[in-house]
Structures are given as structure tokens and as C-alpha cells.
Design a protein around this motif. Structure first.
Motif, mmCIF file in Angstrom:
data_model
loop_
_atom_site.group_PDB
_atom_site.id
_atom_site.type_symbol
_atom_site.label_atom_id
_atom_site.label_comp_id
_atom_site.label_asym_id
_atom_site.label_seq_id
_atom_site.Cartn_x
_atom_site.Cartn_y
_atom_site.Cartn_z
ATOM 1 N N GLN A 157 0.833 -1.186 0.157
ATOM 2 C CA GLN A 157 0.116 0.153 -0.128
ATOM 3 C C GLN A 157 0.882 1.667 -0.361
ATOM 4 N N ALA A 158 1.999 1.207 0.705
ATOM 5 C CA ALA A 158 2.934 2.607 0.523
ATOM 6 C C ALA A 158 3.193 2.363 -1.284
ATOM 7 N N GLU A 159 3.706 1.385 -1.750
ATOM 8 C CA GLU A 159 3.523 2.175 -2.742
ATOM 9 C C GLU A 159 2.696 2.222 -3.326
ATOM 10 N N ALA A 160 1.487 1.924 -3.264
ATOM 11 C CA ALA A 160 0.742 2.039 -4.353
ATOM 12 C C ALA A 160 0.257 3.647 -3.804
ATOM 13 N N VAL A 161 0.895 4.602 -3.019
ATOM 14 C CA VAL A 161 0.324 5.587 -2.446
ATOM 15 C C VAL A 161 1.442 6.788 -3.387
ATOM 16 N N PHE A 162 2.359 5.916 -3.402
ATOM 17 C CA PHE A 162 3.035 6.851 -4.534
ATOM 18 C C PHE A 162 3.024 6.935 -6.133
ATOM 19 N N ALA A 163 2.733 5.324 -6.453
ATOM 20 C CA ALA A 163 2.316 5.215 -8.021
ATOM 21 C C ALA A 163 1.283 6.062 -8.087
ATOM 22 N N GLN A 164 0.646 6.618 -7.163
ATOM 23 C CA GLN A 164 -0.909 6.696 -7.203
ATOM 24 C C GLN A 164 -1.755 8.243 -6.827
ATOM 25 N N GLN A 165 -0.066 9.108 -6.813
ATOM 26 C CA GLN A 165 0.109 10.523 -6.020
ATOM 27 C C GLN A 165 -0.243 11.222 -6.371
ATOM 28 N N PRO A 166 -0.851 12.019 -7.304
ATOM 29 C CA PRO A 166 -1.696 12.662 -7.492
ATOM 30 C C PRO A 166 -3.353 12.590 -6.300
ATOM 31 N N GLN A 167 -3.099 11.703 -6.027
ATOM 32 C CA GLN A 167 -5.010 11.259 -5.439
ATOM 33 C C GLN A 167 -4.468 11.160 -4.374
ATOM 34 N N ARG A 171 -1.629 17.013 -5.399
ATOM 35 C CA ARG A 171 -1.025 18.302 -6.910
ATOM 36 C C ARG A 171 -0.260 16.641 -8.011
ATOM 37 N N PRO A 172 0.236 17.704 -9.023
ATOM 38 C CA PRO A 172 1.367 16.593 -9.466
ATOM 39 C C PRO A 172 2.512 16.501 -8.837
ATOM 40 N N GLY A 173 2.901 14.768 -9.421
ATOM 41 C CA GLY A 173 4.362 15.135 -8.131
ATOM 42 C C GLY A 173 5.106 14.128 -9.060
#
Length: 319
Positions: A157-167, A171-173
């Protein structure tokens, strides 16, 4: 392979022990401007900036960073989606690239419903897609017992947050890469998990090692090689998304024992575990040994496990 050019401003979150400490030393020696961010348990080398803060405190982390920006952030100690969400917000406008140290455990089929992989086939990165993984920030990630029991899911889930970071950042990341590490080994004091010492101690003393009846292979990486790969991942701009990090040559628990036996002159004694009984580390009854093909395609060259393992065993025996 495209690389960031010249000396870089690099932030390392964690970096106080084991391969993280070595990574900081190597980045500094290479001429990069390095900032270490941690809670202050161990000071970094001279010449490395040290920011002492709890990464879980978003306001404090924002304040201590001030106006600093970085070319790359390397996150060694992200274990939960809550930690990742804080970092995604704080660093969204502060870095161009974010590297997270992840783990082979994300592929453990005992911890999640994952796509079936043919028996014996190396597991590719696509088996766990962080861009599509469900994030549950409402789970009790702050509870240490819960986190320990859900370590693999916390990393997914930590990976998922970064992969889906604009959500999650609003902001764009930044470009993101997760380095999924094989089981990390080293010699002597460098092997902080104690797992290699577990085997050398039992074999030299003739103590039985608890193993599964059909122990399956896994993959390993030397701590120095992992530090090198993380440094590579920080600058190899073609590398985004998950990247498996494992030396060539899977080994099962008996193969590991054979390498140790060659150093000690003592044959291992094995005892098969019963149903539901815990086995020694690195004895697995399920298959999730990783493929390292993607990293190779991106330009990284791995050593062979059997090339460095004997020296690591010798160092552990000497210690």
C-alpha cells in the motif's frame, strides 16, 4: 539508459544503519550533496547534512525542510500507506524523483490474493501493480502489532500511494521507483537481521535446523549490492515503477546450508517441521522468488549469490 547528470542534491530518509548507512557514505563519496532525514539515533558522516525529525509528523517534517528541494529522495524506512501519503504531500513540490526501498515480501502469496505464477517461474514485477492496488489509510497502521502482522501489505500500500500520488498529494508529483529487495545478507556486523548467524551457529554446533519437507528456493542480495542498486535507481531516469533487486542464482535452505558447510567443515542437521509449525528463516513452503530481468533490461548487472555468499559466511563465522 538515461541518467541524471552531474552532482545531485539527494535526501535519504533513514540511512542510519546497514545498507542505508553504506548508501549515504557512497553518495557522499561520489560528490553528491546529501541530506539525511531521521530521528537522530545515529549521526551521518561529516559533510552530510542531518535533519532530525519524526517523518510521521507532517507539520514538523514540513517545517524542518523549509525551502529545501532535492533532485532525488531515497526513502529507506517507509512501511505504511499513511507514511507514504505524508511523504507524497511533503515532497510533491520538493523533488523530481522518489525511490522507495520495498521488499520481496510483497509477492508472498500467503499475505494477499495475487496472480498465480507457474511453479518455479521467477516472479515478475507485474504480479503486484501498485498503480492499481487498493489503499486503505483507515486501517490501524499506527499499531505496531498490526503493522508487524501486515508488513507485506503495508509495503504494497505504501508503494501504491506513491504510484497513485496525485490522488494522495493533491498535486502533480515526481517520478517514482520502488526497489523490491530480495533477502539482504552480509557478513559479521553487517548482517543486522542475524539470520545468517542463525545458520552458521546451528551448523557449527550441530543443532537441528527446522525446514519444510519440500523447501522452495528464494533469492538473496548482498547489502553492498543493494546500496549500489539504490544509488543506480536514484539516477537511472528510465527506471520507474517497481524494480526487483536480487542477485543471480536462487537458493533453497539446503543450498544455503551447503555453502555454510563448505566453510565450517560441519554437515547441517535438518529437522522437518510439522503442519503449522514455524520453520527457520529462508525455508519456504510457497513460491515467490523474484525475477531480476527488468533491472537487467534497464542496464543494471547483478552478481551471483554463490560468488559473494562464501565470504559473507566467513565474515559471520569470524564475528
Amino acid at each position: 539508459m538515461q541518467k541524471l547528470q552531474g552532482f545531485q542534491k539527494v535526501a535519504v530518509i533513514g540511512g542510519s544503519r546497514y545498507f542505508g548507512k553504506l548508501l549515504v557514505q557512497r553518495l557522499h563519496a561520489a560528490g553528491h550533496q546529501v541530506t539525511v532525514i531521521n530521528r537522530g539515533s545515529t549521526p551521518p558522516p561529516a559533510g552530510v547534512e542531518h535533519l532530525v525529525v519524526d517523518r510521521n509528523d507532517e507539520a514538523a517534517l514540513t517545517a524542518v525542510l523549509g525551502s529545501r528541494t532535492f533532485d532525488v529522495v531515497i526513502d529507506q524506512v517507509c512501511y505504511t500507506p499513511v507514511q507514504a501519503a505524508i511523504a507524497a504531500r511533503v515532497f510533491a513540490a520538493r523533488t523530481r524523483r522518489y525511490v522507495m526501498t520495498s521488499t520481496i515480501e510483497v509477492y508472498d502469496p500467503a499475505t494477499a490474493a495475487l496472480p498465480a505464477v507457474p511453479p518455479g517461474a521467477p516472479v515478475p514485477e507485474s504480479a503486484v501493480d501498485p498503480a492499481a492496488w487498493l489503499v486503505r489509510l483507515d486501517l490501524p497502521w499506527h499499531d505496531e502489532a498490526y503493522l508487524e502482522a501486515h508488513y507485506a501489505e503495508g509495503k504494497r500500500q505504501a508503494e501504491a500511494v506513491f504510484a497513485q500520488q496525485p490522488q494522495h498529494s493533491g498535486r502533480p508529483g515526481f517520478a517514482f521507483v520502488s526497489v523490491r529487495s530480495a533477502h539482504v545478507l552480509g557478513g559479521g556486523a553487517a548482517e543486522f537481521t542475524g539470520r545468517l548467524a542463525h545458520y552458521t551457529g546451528r551448523i557449527t554446533q550441530g543443532t537441528p535446523i527446522a525446514v519444510h519437507a519440500e523447501a522452495l528456493p528464494t533469492v538473496f542480495i548482498h547489502y553492498e549490492e543493494l546500496a549500489d542498486l539504490l544509488q543506480w535507481a536514484a539516477t537511472a531516469t528510465d527506471a520507474t515503477g517497481p524494480v526487483n533487486a536480487a542477485s543471480d542464482g536462487p537458493l533453497d535452505v539446503h543450498g544455503l546450508g551447503a555453502v555454510i558447510a563448505a566453510q565450517t567443515g560441519r554437515e547441517p542437521v535438518y529437522r522437518e517441521v510439522g503442519a503449522g509449525e514455524a520453520a527457520s528463516p529462508f525455508s519456504f513452503d510457497r513460491h515467490y522468488a523474484m525475477s531480476n530481468s527488468r533491472a537487467k533490461e534497464l542496464g543494471y548487472s547483478f552478481s551471483r549469490t554463490t560468488d559473494w555468499l562464501p565470504a559473507a559466511v566467513a565474515e559471520t563465522l569470524a564475528a
